[in-house]
Design a protein around this motif. Structure first.
Motif, PDB file in Angstrom:
ATOM      1  N   VAL A  41       3.976  -7.983 -53.289  1.00 42.69           N
ATOM      2  CA  VAL A  41       3.533  -9.335 -53.595  1.00 42.69           C
ATOM      3  C   VAL A  41       3.704 -10.166 -52.333  1.00 42.69           C
ATOM      4  CG1 VAL A  41       3.945 -11.377 -55.008  1.00 42.69           C
ATOM      5  CG2 VAL A  41       4.140  -9.109 -56.026  1.00 42.69           C
ATOM      6  N   VAL A  42       2.695 -10.966 -52.016  1.00 41.52           N
ATOM      7  CA  VAL A  42       2.669 -11.742 -50.770  1.00 41.52           C
ATOM      8  C   VAL A  42       3.097 -13.178 -50.997  1.00 41.52           C
ATOM      9  CG1 VAL A  42       1.169 -12.655 -48.950  1.00 41.52           C
ATOM     10  CG2 VAL A  42       0.817 -10.340 -49.802  1.00 41.52           C
ATOM     11  N   SER A  43       3.912 -13.653 -50.058  1.00 42.84           N
ATOM     12  CA  SER A  43       4.145 -15.085 -49.895  1.00 42.84           C
ATOM     13  C   SER A  43       3.760 -15.394 -48.452  1.00 42.84           C
ATOM     14  CB  SER A  43       5.605 -15.452 -50.184  1.00 42.84           C
ATOM     15  OG  SER A  43       6.473 -14.784 -49.294  1.00 42.84           O
ATOM     16  N   THR A  44       3.625 -16.649 -48.121  1.00 43.56           N
ATOM     17  CA  THR A  44       3.201 -17.018 -46.768  1.00 43.56           C
ATOM     18  C   THR A  44       4.230 -17.928 -46.117  1.00 43.56           C
ATOM     19  OG1 THR A  44       1.935 -18.917 -47.561  1.00 43.56           O
ATOM     20  CG2 THR A  44       0.755 -16.823 -47.345  1.00 43.56           C
ATOM     21  N   THR A  45       4.240 -17.908 -44.790  1.00 45.93           N
ATOM     22  CA  THR A  45       5.122 -18.793 -44.037  1.00 45.93           C
ATOM     23  C   THR A  45       4.473 -19.153 -42.713  1.00 45.93           C
ATOM     24  OG1 THR A  45       7.340 -19.103 -43.111  1.00 45.93           O
ATOM     25  CG2 THR A  45       6.415 -16.884 -42.994  1.00 45.93           C
ATOM     26  N   GLU A  46       4.837 -20.313 -42.197  1.00 44.70           N
ATOM     27  CA  GLU A  46       4.437 -20.745 -40.863  1.00 44.70           C
ATOM     28  C   GLU A  46       5.665 -20.920 -39.982  1.00 44.70           C
ATOM     29  OE1 GLU A  46       1.267 -23.820 -40.844  1.00 44.70           O
ATOM     30  OE2 GLU A  46       1.304 -23.561 -43.028  1.00 44.70           O
ATOM     31  N   ASN A  47       6.784 -20.340 -40.406  1.00 42.62           N
ATOM     32  CA  ASN A  47       8.039 -20.421 -39.679  1.00 42.62           C
ATOM     33  C   ASN A  47       7.877 -19.803 -38.298  1.00 42.62           C
ATOM     34  OD1 ASN A  47      10.645 -19.039 -38.787  1.00 42.62           O
ATOM     35  ND2 ASN A  47      11.381 -20.498 -40.336  1.00 42.62           N
ATOM     36  N   GLN A  48       8.205 -20.567 -37.258  1.00 44.68           N
ATOM     37  CA  GLN A  48       7.975 -20.108 -35.886  1.00 44.68           C
ATOM     38  C   GLN A  48       8.805 -18.874 -35.547  1.00 44.68           C
ATOM     39  OE1 GLN A  48       5.467 -21.519 -33.932  1.00 44.68           O
ATOM     40  NE2 GLN A  48       5.814 -19.598 -32.854  1.00 44.68           N
ATOM     41  N   GLU A  49      10.010 -18.782 -36.058  1.00 39.40           N
ATOM     42  CA  GLU A  49      10.848 -17.612 -35.783  1.00 39.40           C
ATOM     43  C   GLU A  49      10.210 -16.341 -36.356  1.00 39.40           C
ATOM     44  OE1 GLU A  49      15.214 -16.016 -37.115  1.00 39.40           O
ATOM     45  OE2 GLU A  49      15.045 -18.134 -36.576  1.00 39.40           O
ATOM     46  N   VAL A  50       9.628 -16.444 -37.541  1.00 39.60           N
ATOM     47  CA  VAL A  50       8.956 -15.301 -38.168  1.00 39.60           C
ATOM     48  C   VAL A  50       7.688 -14.950 -37.391  1.00 39.60           C
ATOM     49  CG1 VAL A  50       7.880 -14.428 -40.285  1.00 39.60           C
ATOM     50  CG2 VAL A  50       9.942 -15.845 -40.431  1.00 39.60           C
ATOM     51  N   ILE A  51       6.963 -15.960 -36.937  1.00 40.68           N
ATOM     52  CA  ILE A  51       5.773 -15.718 -36.116  1.00 40.68           C
ATOM     53  C   ILE A  51       6.177 -14.975 -34.844  1.00 40.68           C
ATOM     54  CG2 ILE A  51       3.986 -16.818 -34.683  1.00 40.68           C
ATOM     55  CD1 ILE A  51       3.903 -19.060 -36.853  1.00 40.68           C
ATOM     56  N   ASP A  52       7.228 -15.427 -34.189  1.00 39.55           N
ATOM     57  CA  ASP A  52       7.681 -14.789 -32.950  1.00 39.55           C
ATOM     58  C   ASP A  52       8.043 -13.323 -33.173  1.00 39.55           C
ATOM     59  OD1 ASP A  52       7.327 -17.212 -31.645  1.00 39.55           O
ATOM     60  OD2 ASP A  52       9.469 -17.725 -31.636  1.00 39.55           O
ATOM     61  N   LYS A  53       8.734 -13.009 -34.260  1.00 39.52           N
ATOM     62  CA  LYS A  53       9.138 -11.627 -34.557  1.00 39.52           C
ATOM     63  C   LYS A  53       7.941 -10.746 -34.892  1.00 39.52           C
ATOM     64  CE  LYS A  53      13.742 -12.429 -36.468  1.00 39.52           C
ATOM     65  NZ  LYS A  53      14.551 -12.315 -37.695  1.00 39.52           N
ATOM     66  N   SER A  54       6.915 -11.339 -35.477  1.00 40.56           N
ATOM     67  CA  SER A  54       5.753 -10.582 -35.943  1.00 40.56           C
ATOM     68  C   SER A  54       4.657 -10.462 -34.894  1.00 40.56           C
ATOM     69  CB  SER A  54       5.186 -11.239 -37.204  1.00 40.56           C
ATOM     70  OG  SER A  54       6.176 -11.339 -38.206  1.00 40.56           O
ATOM     71  N   TRP A  55       4.800 -11.148 -33.794  1.00 39.12           N
ATOM     72  CA  TRP A  55       3.778 -11.217 -32.747  1.00 39.12           C
ATOM     73  C   TRP A  55       3.650  -9.887 -32.005  1.00 39.12           C
ATOM     74  CZ3 TRP A  55       0.694 -15.306 -32.446  1.00 39.12           C
ATOM     75  CH2 TRP A  55      -0.149 -15.434 -31.338  1.00 39.12           C
ATOM     76  N   ASN A  56       2.432  -9.544 -31.599  1.00 35.94           N
ATOM     77  CA  ASN A  56       2.220  -8.399 -30.707  1.00 35.94           C
ATOM     78  C   ASN A  56       1.118  -8.749 -29.699  1.00 35.94           C
ATOM     79  OD1 ASN A  56      -0.375  -7.715 -31.760  1.00 35.94           O
ATOM     80  ND2 ASN A  56       0.576  -6.585 -33.423  1.00 35.94           N
ATOM     81  N   ASP A  57       0.904  -7.871 -28.760  1.00 38.44           N
ATOM     82  CA  ASP A  57      -0.042  -8.146 -27.666  1.00 38.44           C
ATOM     83  C   ASP A  57      -1.463  -8.433 -28.144  1.00 38.44           C
ATOM     84  OD1 ASP A  57       2.017  -7.824 -25.899  1.00 38.44           O
ATOM     85  OD2 ASP A  57       1.491  -5.761 -25.377  1.00 38.44           O
ATOM     86  N   TYR A  58      -1.882  -7.788 -29.228  1.00 37.89           N
ATOM     87  CA  TYR A  58      -3.229  -7.998 -29.755  1.00 37.89           C
ATOM     88  C   TYR A  58      -3.459  -9.473 -30.088  1.00 37.89           C
ATOM     89  CZ  TYR A  58      -6.744  -8.356 -33.432  1.00 37.89           C
ATOM     90  OH  TYR A  58      -7.805  -8.758 -34.198  1.00 37.89           O
ATOM     91  N   MET A  59      -2.418 -10.135 -30.561  1.00 37.05           N
ATOM     92  CA  MET A  59      -2.563 -11.531 -30.980  1.00 37.05           C
ATOM     93  C   MET A  59      -2.775 -12.478 -29.806  1.00 37.05           C
ATOM     94  SD  MET A  59       0.258 -11.129 -33.852  1.00 37.05           S
ATOM     95  CE  MET A  59       0.023  -9.742 -34.958  1.00 37.05           C
ATOM     96  N   ASP A  60      -2.356 -12.059 -28.605  1.00 40.47           N
ATOM     97  CA  ASP A  60      -2.596 -12.888 -27.409  1.00 40.47           C
ATOM     98  C   ASP A  60      -4.087 -13.064 -27.173  1.00 40.47           C
ATOM     99  OD1 ASP A  60       0.074 -13.325 -26.758  1.00 40.47           O
ATOM    100  OD2 ASP A  60       0.202 -11.496 -25.559  1.00 40.47           O
ATOM    101  N   GLU A  61      -4.879 -12.064 -27.553  1.00 40.13           N
ATOM    102  CA  GLU A  61      -6.329 -12.138 -27.382  1.00 40.13           C
ATOM    103  C   GLU A  61      -6.985 -13.002 -28.466  1.00 40.13           C
ATOM    104  OE1 GLU A  61      -7.855  -8.155 -27.343  1.00 40.13           O
ATOM    105  OE2 GLU A  61      -6.335  -7.493 -25.907  1.00 40.13           O
ATOM    106  N   ARG A  62      -6.345 -13.082 -29.608  1.00 32.66           N
ATOM    107  CA  ARG A  62      -6.943 -13.746 -30.766  1.00 32.66           C
ATOM    108  C   ARG A  62      -6.595 -15.234 -30.866  1.00 32.66           C
ATOM    109  NH1 ARG A  62      -9.475 -11.838 -35.457  1.00 32.66           N
ATOM    110  NH2 ARG A  62      -9.146 -13.212 -37.209  1.00 32.66           N
TER     111      ARG A  62
END
Length: 138
Positions: free
Chosen positions: A83-104
């Motif tokens: 089950v999905v919930s959503t967040t815009e928490n910057q710490e979670v974004i930082d942990k989930s980030w990868n190189d592909y997202m730099d292009e997007r």
């Protein structure tokens, strides 16, 4: 031999690309996503304006497949019903980030970034050829 939870965690840790299936109307829709795991919980970055976000707003139940690669049928993999919930928490974004997202995205602070947090309801480890499976205790 490792127990099913240890097997699942090992597969999830080694495989950051998988398939996320949502329900659109009454039909399944699947797409490749990049995942970050913490225990059995998965996180994936997406754009707020995508159809998958609309799907999840209507029905937060999802299915994820991790560990199965094209041409590699001799490899264990994991199926996750969650089950999905959503967040815009910057710490979670930082942990989930990868190189592909730099292009997007322009940056990790892009206002359209949303992280999907997938809480597992059922996790199954499938054996190499899919003929055997082990449910994971949550």
């Amino acid at each position: 031999m490792a127990n099913s939870k240890e097997k699942a965690l090992k597969i999830m840790d080694k495989n950051d690309t998988g398939i996320l299936a949502t329900i659109s109307g009454n039909k399944p829709v699947a797409r490749y996503m990049s995942f970050h795991s913490e225990g059995l919980t998965l996180y994936t970055v997406t754009d707020k304006r995508t159809e998958k976000v609309e799907d999840i707003e209507q029905n937060p139940n999802v299915f994820v497949l991790l560990g199965h690669e094209e041409g590699l049928i001799n490899k264990d993999y994991v199926e996750i019903e969650g089950v999905v919930s959503t967040t815009e928490n910057q710490e979670v974004i930082d942990k989930s980030w990868n190189d592909y997202m730099d292009e997007r995205y322009e940056s990790k602070q892009d206002p359209n970034i949303l992280v999907l947090k997938i809480e597992p309801k059922k996790v199954t480890v499938k054996n190499k050829k899919g003929s055997e499976s082990e449910d994971v205790s949550l």
